[in-house]
Design an enzyme around this catalytic site. Structure first.
Site, PDB file in Angstrom:
ATOM      1  CG  HIS A  18       3.306  -6.670   0.737  1.00 49.57           C
ATOM      2  ND1 HIS A  18       1.989  -6.431   0.469  1.00 49.57           N
ATOM      3  CD2 HIS A  18       3.562  -7.938   0.315  1.00 49.57           C
ATOM      4  CE1 HIS A  18       1.458  -7.520  -0.079  1.00 49.57           C
ATOM      5  NE2 HIS A  18       2.398  -8.443  -0.190  1.00 49.57           N
ATOM      6  CG  HIS A  70       2.855 -12.531  -8.343  1.00 50.24           C
ATOM      7  ND1 HIS A  70       2.638 -12.605  -6.996  1.00 50.24           N
ATOM      8  CD2 HIS A  70       1.740 -13.055  -8.924  1.00 50.24           C
ATOM      9  CE1 HIS A  70       1.460 -13.153  -6.765  1.00 50.24           C
ATOM     10  NE2 HIS A  70       0.894 -13.440  -7.923  1.00 50.24           N
ATOM     11  CG  ASP A  84       8.637 -13.395  -1.416  1.00 52.48           C
ATOM     12  OD1 ASP A  84       8.296 -14.577  -1.505  1.00 52.48           O
ATOM     13  OD2 ASP A  84       8.007 -12.458  -1.927  1.00 52.48           O
TER      14      ASP A  84
HETATM   15  C1  LIG Z   1       6.836  -4.917  -2.828  1.00 48.94           C
HETATM   16  C2  LIG Z   1       7.034  -3.563  -3.517  1.00 48.94           C
HETATM   17  C3  LIG Z   1       7.064  -3.804  -5.040  1.00 48.94           C
HETATM   18  C4  LIG Z   1       5.880  -2.627  -3.145  1.00 48.94           C
HETATM   19  O1  LIG Z   1       6.014  -1.479  -3.860  1.00 48.94           O
HETATM   20  P1  LIG Z   1       5.038  -0.229  -3.759  1.00 48.94           P
HETATM   21  O2  LIG Z   1       3.919  -0.465  -2.852  1.00 48.94           O
HETATM   22  O3  LIG Z   1       4.725   0.169  -5.153  1.00 48.94           O
HETATM   23  O4  LIG Z   1       5.938   0.847  -3.035  1.00 48.94           O
HETATM   24  P2  LIG Z   1       6.906   1.872  -3.739  1.00 48.94           P
HETATM   25  O5  LIG Z   1       7.741   1.193  -4.771  1.00 48.94           O
HETATM   26  O6  LIG Z   1       6.078   3.051  -4.167  1.00 48.94           O
HETATM   27  O7  LIG Z   1       7.856   2.315  -2.524  1.00 48.94           O
HETATM   28  C5  LIG Z   1       7.591   3.361  -1.603  1.00 48.94           C
HETATM   29  C6  LIG Z   1       8.928   3.942  -1.126  1.00 48.94           C
HETATM   30  O8  LIG Z   1       9.672   2.927  -0.418  1.00 48.94           O
HETATM   31  C7  LIG Z   1      10.880   2.615  -1.110  1.00 48.94           C
HETATM   32  N1  LIG Z   1      11.011   1.154  -1.117  1.00 48.94           N
HETATM   33  C8  LIG Z   1       9.995   0.260  -1.283  1.00 48.94           C
HETATM   34  N2  LIG Z   1      10.477  -0.981  -1.167  1.00 48.94           N
HETATM   35  C9  LIG Z   1      11.799  -0.867  -0.924  1.00 48.94           C
HETATM   36  C10 LIG Z   1      12.816  -1.803  -0.703  1.00 48.94           C
HETATM   37  N3  LIG Z   1      12.562  -3.111  -0.721  1.00 48.94           N
HETATM   38  N4  LIG Z   1      14.079  -1.348  -0.502  1.00 48.94           N
HETATM   39  C11 LIG Z   1      14.329  -0.021  -0.485  1.00 48.94           C
HETATM   40  N5  LIG Z   1      13.403   0.922  -0.680  1.00 48.94           N
HETATM   41  C12 LIG Z   1      12.150   0.507  -0.897  1.00 48.94           C
HETATM   42  C13 LIG Z   1      10.706   3.167  -2.504  1.00 48.94           C
HETATM   43  O9  LIG Z   1      11.948   3.497  -3.095  1.00 48.94           O
HETATM   44  C14 LIG Z   1       9.856   4.382  -2.246  1.00 48.94           C
HETATM   45  O10 LIG Z   1      10.696   5.383  -1.723  1.00 48.94           O
HETATM   46  P3  LIG Z   1      10.446   6.926  -2.122  1.00 48.94           P
HETATM   47  O11 LIG Z   1       9.110   7.266  -1.535  1.00 48.94           O
HETATM   48  O12 LIG Z   1      11.590   7.656  -1.523  1.00 48.94           O
HETATM   49  O13 LIG Z   1      10.431   6.962  -3.628  1.00 48.94           O
HETATM   50  C15 LIG Z   1       8.367  -2.917  -3.062  1.00 48.94           C
HETATM   51  O14 LIG Z   1       8.340  -2.703  -1.665  1.00 48.94           O
HETATM   52  C16 LIG Z   1       9.576  -3.744  -3.462  1.00 48.94           C
HETATM   53  O15 LIG Z   1      10.069  -3.593  -4.593  1.00 48.94           O
HETATM   54  N6  LIG Z   1      10.097  -4.633  -2.555  1.00 48.94           N
HETATM   55  C17 LIG Z   1      11.188  -5.479  -2.879  1.00 48.94           C
HETATM   56  C18 LIG Z   1      10.718  -6.672  -3.715  1.00 48.94           C
HETATM   57  C19 LIG Z   1       9.939  -7.692  -2.904  1.00 48.94           C
HETATM   58  O16 LIG Z   1      10.359  -8.086  -1.832  1.00 48.94           O
HETATM   59  N7  LIG Z   1       8.790  -8.099  -3.448  1.00 48.94           N
HETATM   60  C20 LIG Z   1       7.978  -9.136  -2.822  1.00 48.94           C
HETATM   61  C21 LIG Z   1       6.662  -8.636  -2.385  1.00 48.94           C
HETATM   62  S1  LIG Z   1       5.777  -9.909  -1.550  1.00 48.94           S
END
Ligand SMILES: CC(C)(COP(=O)(O)OP(=O)(O)OC[C@H]1O[C@@H](n2cnc3c(N)ncnc32)[C@H](O)[C@@H]1OP(=O)(O)O)[C@@H](O)C(=O)NCCC(=O)NCCS
Length: 444
Positions: A311, A272, A367
């Protein structure tokens, strides 16, 4: 909540019994409680929905923040975030979020006076912060000291008293920067700097963070405005993990200081409020622009993530990231360019063209650039989520107020699906069979 039109219904056929049910659809939503009538036997509990992590469940009706993740839209009380970031101040935006309307001149002056005149902390809070180790994480200090404020203001328990709620609102928004700055000064072993009521909200925060031996601290107006804009962008974000914590804990009718402590604890988690920290760690690890292609290759191979990208809700460029990117340029004019910016820009350039990121609709989020600004201003990484918490306080209080005034809300209490043991009889200790663990068995 507005009632659904007669023709907006969902027909459910229960294949277990052959019975049909017609359920109203309002705002594209069915009520989970309408499922309860669906039973096989009369004495059944009734059908429930299973939704771990609330990925498809609306927990409230809200009037505060609107997000359209596909289009990259964020609005507070109907006002686009871009306009607020351009025209408003954090305190005015906080008023808007809490009251639903922009203040007129008199309302704004009164609001600002009230916030400015509640910035001081009881001297005992200093002793409390003194008790932490020099290397205590400032989020830990913030959680504990906000919770401790409830013991200084026992009348805050009168949560159904409007005047008392407003008083605690002034105190919380006013004292968060003071608590945050005291935690920081403790961390770096500097004497606490007291609030200066002649300064703006962000100007005073800079004063309490960075004042040295000068008689009067003069905040740099560019940095002051940068903090103000960052705070506007972080003020609310509808039902995220910490807002949900605030509503959930607040639904027990505990005082707002205790509920905000819970919300800050939720924000502390790396999924978060900790993501901007992770971006800086990632940029430091990549080190130079030449290493960017290799890093992207690793991410695409599933070895780690491009932090600050992607996101749960936004499947487009996060509107806050666009504003922050522009802001970064203004800040770097004053502080000098953060060398990590070139790395970030190169990562973004490559990622936005690469089909892995394009196909998954992964764009920079809030972020990606905010940490670079905080670092350029001179804050250590540990303080990033603390600044986020100061900004989000107005949103948390607005969510809490809305929850308290919603006649449909009760103490939050989800259901579960029980997969544990059936009833069994207690076994006295001498009758229990001893089963060594695998490692114990291997040792013998
Ligand atoms: C924000 C976040 C947790 C959202 O996750 P989510 O909605 O659950 O999406 P998922 O984790 O299911 O990702 C969907 C796909 O994109 C990929 N993906 C998502 N974010 C990614 C990233 N930052 N880098 C590389 N790949 C990413 C996943 O591996 C997944 O790929 P797949 O379909 O081949 O398995 C995720 O994008 C993330 O971990 N981002 C990096 C951390 C971050 O910046 N967080 C701040 C949010 S404000």
């Amino acid at each position: 909540m507005e009632q659904g039109k007669k023709d907006e219904t969902l027909t459910i056929l229960d294949n277990r019994t052959g019975k049909k049910y017609e359920i109203p659809v309002t705002d594209g939503t069915i009520r989970a409680m309408d499922l309860r009538q669906i039973k096989v036997l009369d004495d059944d509990f009734g059908l429930m929905s299973y939704d771990p992590a609330f990925t498809n469940t609306a927990s409230c009706v809200s009037h505060i923040t609107y997000i359209d993740g596909d289009k990259g839209i964020l609005r507070y009380r109907g006002y686009p975030i871009e306009q607020l970031a351009e025209e408003s101040t954090y305190l005015e935006t906080a008023y808007l979020i809490l009251h639903g309307e922009l203040p007129d001149e008199r309302e704004l002056a009164e609001w600002m006076w009230n916030i400015t005149h509640h910035t001081m902390l009881h001297e005992n809070i200093k002793k409390f912060i003194d008790g932490f180790h020099y290397d205590a994480h400032p989020m830990g200090m913030l959680i504990s000291s906000v919770a401790a404020l409830s013991t200084f203001y026992p009348e805050a328990r009168q949560i159904h008293n409007t005047a008392s709620r407003l008083k605690q609102t002034f105190r919380l928004i006013a004292k968060m920067p003071t608590l945050a700055a005291f935690a920081y000064r403790h961390m770096i072993g500097m004497p606490y700097a007291y609030p200066d009521n002649d300064l703006s909200y962000p100007g005073n925060l800079l004063n309490m963070l960075f004042k040295m031996t000068e008689v009067r601290y003069n905040p740099n107006p560019v940095l002051e405005r940068a903090i103000d804009v960052l705070f506007i962008l972080h003020a609310d974000h509808e039902q995220n993990c910490s807002a949900n914590a605030m509503r959930n804990v607040g639904s027990s009718l505990v005082d707002p200081y205790s509920a905000i402590a819970a919300a800050i604890a939720a924000l502390y988690g790396p999924l978060h409020g900790g993501a901007n920290e992770a971006v800086l760690r990632m940029l430091n690890e990549i080190g130079t622009i030449e290493h960017v292609p290799a890093f992207i290759k690793k991410v695409k191979a599933g070895e780690g993530r491009l932090m600050g990208f992607g996101h749960r809700v936004y499947k487009n460029y996060d509107p806050r990231a666009k504003i922050i990117k522009r802001l970064a340029d203004e800040v770097f004019e004053v502080t000098g360019r953060n060398p990590l910016l070139d790395l970030a820009l190169e990562l973004e350039r490559i990622a936005l063209q690469d089909e892995y990121f394009v196909n998954r609709r992964l764009y920079p989020n809030v972020d990606f650039y905010s940490g670079l600004i905080y670092q350029a201003i001179g804050l250590p990484i540990d303080m990033f989520p603390v600044l986020f918490a100061i900004a989000r306080t107005s949103g948390w209080i607005a969510q809490w107020e809305e929850m308290l005034q919603d006649p449909e809300q009760k103490i939050a209490r989800p259901r579960q699906i029980y997969h544990g043991e059936e009833q069994r009889d207690y076994v006295p200790i001498d009758k229990r069979k001893y089963q060594p663990s695998e490692s114990q068995a291997a040792e013998r």
